[in-house]
Design an enzyme around this catalytic site. Structure first.
Site, PDB file in Angstrom:
ATOM      1  N   HIS A 269       0.792  -1.224   0.000  1.00  0.00           N
ATOM      2  CA  HIS A 269       0.000   0.000   0.000  1.00  0.00           C
ATOM      3  C   HIS A 269       0.829   1.281   0.000  1.00  0.00           C
ATOM      4  O   HIS A 269       0.265   2.374  -0.081  1.00  0.00           O
ATOM      5  CB  HIS A 269      -0.937   0.015   1.215  1.00  0.00           C
ATOM      6  CG  HIS A 269      -2.039  -0.986   1.133  1.00  0.00           C
ATOM      7  ND1 HIS A 269      -3.020  -0.943   0.159  1.00  0.00           N
ATOM      8  CD2 HIS A 269      -2.328  -2.071   1.898  1.00  0.00           C
ATOM      9  CE1 HIS A 269      -3.862  -1.954   0.326  1.00  0.00           C
ATOM     10  NE2 HIS A 269      -3.460  -2.653   1.368  1.00  0.00           N
TER      11      HIS A 269
ATOM     12  N   ARG B 231       6.238  -6.644   3.235  1.00  0.00           N
ATOM     13  CA  ARG B 231       5.004  -7.131   2.612  1.00  0.00           C
ATOM     14  C   ARG B 231       5.083  -6.848   1.118  1.00  0.00           C
ATOM     15  O   ARG B 231       5.247  -5.707   0.704  1.00  0.00           O
ATOM     16  CB  ARG B 231       3.773  -6.463   3.222  1.00  0.00           C
ATOM     17  CG  ARG B 231       2.479  -6.945   2.589  1.00  0.00           C
ATOM     18  CD  ARG B 231       1.255  -6.641   3.433  1.00  0.00           C
ATOM     19  NE  ARG B 231       0.956  -5.218   3.522  1.00  0.00           N
ATOM     20  CZ  ARG B 231      -0.118  -4.734   4.153  1.00  0.00           C
ATOM     21  NH1 ARG B 231      -0.971  -5.568   4.751  1.00  0.00           N
ATOM     22  NH2 ARG B 231      -0.335  -3.434   4.212  1.00  0.00           N
TER      23      ARG B 231
ATOM     24  N   ASP C   5      15.841 -11.603  -3.241  1.00  0.00           N
ATOM     25  CA  ASP C   5      17.194 -11.287  -3.686  1.00  0.00           C
ATOM     26  C   ASP C   5      17.675  -9.946  -3.126  1.00  0.00           C
ATOM     27  O   ASP C   5      18.885  -9.737  -2.975  1.00  0.00           O
ATOM     28  CB  ASP C   5      17.267 -11.282  -5.215  1.00  0.00           C
ATOM     29  CG  ASP C   5      17.337 -12.684  -5.806  1.00  0.00           C
ATOM     30  OD1 ASP C   5      17.518 -13.643  -5.025  1.00  0.00           O
ATOM     31  OD2 ASP C   5      17.201 -12.830  -7.032  1.00  0.00           O
TER      32      ASP C   5
ATOM     33  N   GLU D 159      -7.118 -12.208   5.139  1.00  0.00           N
ATOM     34  CA  GLU D 159      -7.841 -10.943   5.199  1.00  0.00           C
ATOM     35  C   GLU D 159      -9.134 -10.977   4.386  1.00  0.00           C
ATOM     36  O   GLU D 159      -9.566  -9.957   3.841  1.00  0.00           O
ATOM     37  CB  GLU D 159      -6.939  -9.804   4.729  1.00  0.00           C
ATOM     38  CG  GLU D 159      -6.199 -10.070   3.438  1.00  0.00           C
ATOM     39  CD  GLU D 159      -5.174  -8.992   3.107  1.00  0.00           C
ATOM     40  OE1 GLU D 159      -5.329  -7.850   3.573  1.00  0.00           O
ATOM     41  OE2 GLU D 159      -4.211  -9.295   2.375  1.00  0.00           O
TER      42      GLU D 159
ATOM     43  N   ASP E 112      -9.245  -5.303   5.640  1.00  0.00           N
ATOM     44  CA  ASP E 112      -9.741  -5.984   4.444  1.00  0.00           C
ATOM     45  C   ASP E 112     -10.732  -7.082   4.807  1.00  0.00           C
ATOM     46  O   ASP E 112     -11.688  -7.338   4.062  1.00  0.00           O
ATOM     47  CB  ASP E 112      -8.582  -6.549   3.629  1.00  0.00           C
ATOM     48  CG  ASP E 112      -7.958  -5.514   2.706  1.00  0.00           C
ATOM     49  OD1 ASP E 112      -8.685  -4.947   1.864  1.00  0.00           O
ATOM     50  OD2 ASP E 112      -6.759  -5.266   2.836  1.00  0.00           O
TER      51      ASP E 112
END
Length: 270
Positions: free
Chosen positions: A58, A83, A97, A162, A188
């Site tokens: 977000h 996240r 990575d 969620e 959510d």
């Protein structure tokens, strides 16, 4: 002599017996990093939180920015967690990575989704992660001995529940081999239940606690996002293993509003 480096801890290391004892039994607490400023990240990293959750879903954070966030945290005893924007094996590979050892995968609604996430996190034959350790910060450019063989033990996969569908499948999701933890997103979840903006609604709270119970039954650590202190304490009492209690941008927003209320309201006297 070539440099040899030890890997940094990942989120699951917070739940070892030794780590629990070092904390005196209290649950780990952390916060979101949504600002794109590494200085803000460094301020938060040195504050004493157990983990920082960099939000690639977000927040306006791309790969280069998140790498800067990870570097800003590296000098402090805080666990970096990232996240990712979506359950996309290519993105998961790139974030790993970068050196993000602990990933939260959003919108995992089924055991099948969770299994896809596990495959994305691991090298063959267990998974499908592409091999580029010699080029990547994750292995410190091959300065972490035996990184390819050890990588599966060094990463932490947390899947985010969620949605109402995910709550119904919570036990199956938590039991998927390779899922280390569950993170519950009440906002959510509330929206998926037809209660958008009502994450404290009794039905939403009950659903969160159902997931907590299912995860603990499966032996998978479980946490929840809860900015209201009373709500966070209630979820801890219900068995949550960790809580995410703030976001850098939310703290700044509320603090500046308080300043404005104090000094800029109509009728404020000098």
């Amino acid at each position: 002599m070539p440099i040899r480096l030890d890997p940094q801890p990942s989120l699951k290391d917070l739940f070892s017996a030794q780590a629990r004892a070092d904390r005196g039994g209290r649950a780990p607490a952390g916060m979101f990093i949504n600002s794109a400023d590494p200085s803000v990240t460094e301020i938060c990293a040195s504050a004493g939180m157990d983990f920082l959750l960099v939000d690639g879903e977000h927040a306006p954070l791309g790969l280069e920015t998140i790498q800067s966030q990870l570097r800003a945290m590296a000098g402090y005893p805080v666990i970096p967690v990232v996240r990712v924007p979506a359950l996309d094996p290519v993105l998961v590979k790139q974030y790993l990575d970068l050196g993000a050892q602990s990933l939260v995968i959003p919108m995992v609604d089924s055991a099948e989704d969770a299994e896809r996430a596990v495959r994305a996190m691991h090298y063959p034959p267990r998974g499908m992660r592409g091999v580029g350790s010699a080029l990547a910060r994750s292995a410190r450019w091959n300065r972490i001995p035996d990184y390819l063989a050890r990588a599966g033990d060094l990463v932490t996969l947390v899947v985010q529940i969620e949605s109402a569908a995910a709550v119904a499948a919570a036990g199956q999701i938590a039991a998927v081999d390779g899922v280390d933890g569950i993170f519950i997103g009440p906002s959510d979840l509330a929206a998926s239940m037809g209660l958008i903006g009502q994450q404290n609604h009794p039905d939403v709270v009950a659903a969160v606690k159902t997931v907590i119970g299912q995860a603990r039954e499966a032996g998978t650590f479980v946490g929840v996002n809860a900015f209201a202190p009373d709500q966070a304490r209630d979820y801890l009492a219900a068995g949550a293993d960790f809580v995410n209690v703030a976001a850098d941008v939310a703290l700044l927003a509320r603090a500046t509003e308080a300043l404005a209320d104090t000094w800029c309201a109509t009728g404020t006297t000098e």
